[in-house]
Design a protein around this motif. Structure first.
Motif, PDB file in Angstrom:
ATOM      1  N   THR A  68     -11.483   4.234  -4.280  1.00 51.41           N
ATOM      2  CA  THR A  68     -10.367   3.434  -4.774  1.00 51.41           C
ATOM      3  C   THR A  68     -10.268   3.706  -6.169  1.00 51.41           C
ATOM      4  O   THR A  68      -9.278   3.738  -6.960  1.00 51.41           O
ATOM      5  CB  THR A  68     -10.321   2.144  -4.471  1.00 51.41           C
ATOM      6  OG1 THR A  68     -10.862   1.714  -3.278  1.00 51.41           O
ATOM      7  CG2 THR A  68      -9.000   1.462  -4.725  1.00 51.41           C
ATOM      8  N   ARG A  86      -6.383   6.224   3.131  1.00 48.10           N
ATOM      9  CA  ARG A  86      -5.432   6.986   2.559  1.00 48.10           C
ATOM     10  C   ARG A  86      -4.753   6.690   1.251  1.00 48.10           C
ATOM     11  O   ARG A  86      -4.397   6.931   0.265  1.00 48.10           O
ATOM     12  CB  ARG A  86      -4.568   7.716   3.333  1.00 48.10           C
ATOM     13  CG  ARG A  86      -4.843   8.487   4.345  1.00 48.10           C
ATOM     14  CD  ARG A  86      -3.978   9.409   5.405  1.00 48.10           C
ATOM     15  NE  ARG A  86      -3.239   8.292   6.255  1.00 48.10           N
ATOM     16  CZ  ARG A  86      -3.599   8.062   7.359  1.00 48.10           C
ATOM     17  NH1 ARG A  86      -4.819   8.620   7.817  1.00 48.10           N
ATOM     18  NH2 ARG A  86      -2.983   7.433   8.255  1.00 48.10           N
ATOM     19  N   ASN A  87      -4.346   5.322   1.375  1.00 52.25           N
ATOM     20  CA  ASN A  87      -3.818   4.293   0.246  1.00 52.25           C
ATOM     21  C   ASN A  87      -4.668   4.412  -1.042  1.00 52.25           C
ATOM     22  O   ASN A  87      -4.597   4.558  -2.108  1.00 52.25           O
ATOM     23  CB  ASN A  87      -3.145   3.220   0.578  1.00 52.25           C
ATOM     24  CG  ASN A  87      -1.931   3.376   1.530  1.00 52.25           C
ATOM     25  OD1 ASN A  87      -1.202   4.455   1.579  1.00 52.25           O
ATOM     26  ND2 ASN A  87      -1.521   2.122   2.150  1.00 52.25           N
ATOM     27  N   ALA A 129      -5.182   7.626  -2.652  1.00 52.81           N
ATOM     28  CA  ALA A 129      -4.013   7.889  -3.313  1.00 52.81           C
ATOM     29  C   ALA A 129      -3.829   7.141  -4.831  1.00 52.81           C
ATOM     30  O   ALA A 129      -3.823   7.492  -5.977  1.00 52.81           O
ATOM     31  CB  ALA A 129      -2.774   7.683  -2.726  1.00 52.81           C
ATOM     32  N   ILE A 130      -4.444   5.764  -4.766  1.00 54.01           N
ATOM     33  CA  ILE A 130      -4.629   5.083  -5.877  1.00 54.01           C
ATOM     34  C   ILE A 130      -5.749   5.770  -6.773  1.00 54.01           C
ATOM     35  O   ILE A 130      -5.455   5.650  -8.168  1.00 54.01           O
ATOM     36  CB  ILE A 130      -5.040   3.676  -5.476  1.00 54.01           C
ATOM     37  CG1 ILE A 130      -3.821   2.986  -4.843  1.00 54.01           C
ATOM     38  CG2 ILE A 130      -5.142   2.787  -6.944  1.00 54.01           C
ATOM     39  CD1 ILE A 130      -3.990   1.670  -4.350  1.00 54.01           C
ATOM     40  N   ASP A 141      -2.594   6.129  -9.710  1.00 55.19           N
ATOM     41  CA  ASP A 141      -2.169   5.258  -9.193  1.00 55.19           C
ATOM     42  C   ASP A 141      -0.647   4.888  -9.459  1.00 55.19           C
ATOM     43  O   ASP A 141       0.108   4.235  -9.102  1.00 55.19           O
ATOM     44  CB  ASP A 141      -2.925   3.920 -10.024  1.00 55.19           C
ATOM     45  CG  ASP A 141      -2.923   3.782 -11.345  1.00 55.19           C
ATOM     46  OD1 ASP A 141      -2.793   4.820 -11.996  1.00 55.19           O
ATOM     47  OD2 ASP A 141      -3.495   2.897 -12.059  1.00 55.19           O
ATOM     48  N   ALA A 173       1.122   6.650  -6.713  1.00 56.25           N
ATOM     49  CA  ALA A 173       0.951   6.042  -5.549  1.00 56.25           C
ATOM     50  C   ALA A 173       1.962   4.796  -5.558  1.00 56.25           C
ATOM     51  O   ALA A 173       2.607   4.397  -4.647  1.00 56.25           O
ATOM     52  CB  ALA A 173      -0.308   5.343  -5.570  1.00 56.25           C
ATOM     53  N   ILE A 190       3.405   2.812  -2.549  1.00 61.52           N
ATOM     54  CA  ILE A 190       2.196   1.938  -1.991  1.00 61.52           C
ATOM     55  C   ILE A 190       2.057   0.657  -3.111  1.00 61.52           C
ATOM     56  O   ILE A 190       2.196   0.838  -4.134  1.00 61.52           O
ATOM     57  CB  ILE A 190       1.077   2.884  -2.361  1.00 61.52           C
ATOM     58  CG1 ILE A 190       1.187   3.847  -1.330  1.00 61.52           C
ATOM     59  CG2 ILE A 190      -0.392   2.294  -2.186  1.00 61.52           C
ATOM     60  CD1 ILE A 190      -0.012   5.025  -1.688  1.00 61.52           C
ATOM     61  N   VAL A 211       0.164  -1.231  -4.973  1.00 60.89           N
ATOM     62  CA  VAL A 211      -1.224  -0.788  -5.717  1.00 60.89           C
ATOM     63  C   VAL A 211      -1.943  -1.993  -5.963  1.00 60.89           C
ATOM     64  O   VAL A 211      -3.214  -2.021  -5.614  1.00 60.89           O
ATOM     65  CB  VAL A 211      -0.877   0.090  -7.091  1.00 60.89           C
ATOM     66  CG1 VAL A 211      -2.241   0.292  -7.741  1.00 60.89           C
ATOM     67  CG2 VAL A 211      -0.147   1.607  -6.728  1.00 60.89           C
TER      68      VAL A 211
END
Length: 354
Positions: A72, A205-206, A209-210, A214, A217, A222, A224
């Motif tokens: 993350t 996956r989120n 992406a962050i 971020d 994202a 998403i 965040v």
């Protein structure tokens, strides 16, 4: 032209690829068989108590921190504080609710740690980088202070420590080295399986992406802030269970000082050396951290003829760790996992190119 030449591919056209992709991981099964069967039968008490149990617990702690920092991108130096929450909370459940089974007590202690991590993860909504690291550092010192200041957490013991209650599972006592090893191994194996599925899910996956960006994202929809807090909670859950196992399966007795800032840095070193954003890197880094002090101690005694004291060996360990951390951050930020992958690629091309 024959109409069949324009026919769409059927699912059976790619059957061999699917079969290869779903091939059972026999190597992993063999490793688990060795860990669960061969090691308890052949391993000595020294290896189980002094090497394998701390290695497994540190691997679990590194895995928890890796979910937050490696996957993350949220830097934290308060891992040991959340380990302390899990240890003291699990101790409280086992002491005050004696009929509670050990697995449920571990989950309950991990849940308290997850809630604590969620709270301390709220500032990640507005701050990041160095300032977030300072916030987690403040959490580390605050949690240490809480478990030292209030005697209720350690049942008003004059020594200020918590002692491992009788560990039982389905009526079987787990006080022997083999029992404690199997408890830790089963817990780590289960939580590793959960982590592998988690990082390959939409949540994972989120998170990645962050970590990568971020702002991008958030642009693609998403939430965040929610996923950052979730990462803090999940990471703290893993760290809380690792803290309980560290206190009860390894140390036997623990205090707030058992989860000080040095322990937080040790866990951070595990994921830096092993590889951030890698499940396997948590285990490789923990193995390196666990075995290097033993190697340095043996090497020092052999080279210097036993004329070196333990303090000098510890100072040498700190120097070696510091040099390695700097080297990995500069030359190979992805850690030993990436070094191993690069070596495999070069060996696969040998002797044409190395």
């Amino acid at each position: 032209m024959n109409a069949s030449s324009h026919s769409l591919p059927t699912p059976f056209d790619h059957a061999p690829v699917e079969l290869v992709a779903r091939r059972p991981p026999w190597g992993l099964f063999a490793l688990l068989a060795v860990a669960f069967v061969a090691v308890p039968l052949a391993g000595s008490d020294y290896w189980l108590n002094a090497i394998l149990i701390p290695f497994l617990v540190l691997s679990l702690a590194g895995l928890g921190l890796n979910l937050l920092t490696g996957y993350t991108g949220q830097t934290s130096v308060g891992a040991a504080g959340f380990m302390a929450v899990g240890a003291f909370a699990t101790y409280g459940f086992l002491l005050r609710v004696p009929e509670l089974p050990l697995p449920l007590a571990l989950v309950a202690g991990g849940s308290i740690a997850a809630a604590t991590g969620f709270v301390f993860g709220i500032p990640s909504n507005r701050i990041k980088g160095f300032y977030l690291m300072v916030t987690t550092l403040a959490a580390q010192f605050f949690l240490e202070w809480v478990f030292t200041k209030f005697p209720w957490f350690y049942n008003h013991a004059s020594s200020g420590t918590i002692s491992a209650p009788r560990l039982e599972l389905f009526g079987h006592e787990l006080g022997s080295p083999v029992g404690r090893y199997l408890l830790v191994l089963a817990t780590v194996a289960l939580l590793t399986w959960v982590a592998v599925n988690l990082v390959h899910s939409q949540i994972g996956r989120n998170w990645m992406a962050i970590r990568d960006m971020d702002t991008a994202a958030a642009v693609i929809g998403i939430p965040v802030d929610r996923y950052k807090r979730l990462a803090f909670a999940v990471s703290s859950f893993y760290l809380g269970i690792a803290g309980a196992l560290w206190a009860f399966a390894y140390l036997g007795t623990a205090s707030a000082g058992s989860f000080d800032i040095n322990r937080s840095f040790q866990i951070l070193f595990i994921i830096i050396i092993g590889g951030m954003g890698s499940i396997a890197g948590s285990f490789i880094g923990a193995a390196f951290i666990s075995l290097l002090p033993i190697f340095l101690s043996q090497a020092g005694q052999a080279l210097l003829g036993g004329n070196v004291d333990a303090g000098q060996i510890q100072n040498l360990q700190k120097i070696v760790f510091g040099v390695l951390i700097i080297a990995f951050l500069i030359k190979e930020p992805e850690g030993l996992v990436r070094l191993g992958a690069t070596l495999r690629e070069r060996l696969a091309r040998w002797p044409l190119r190395f």
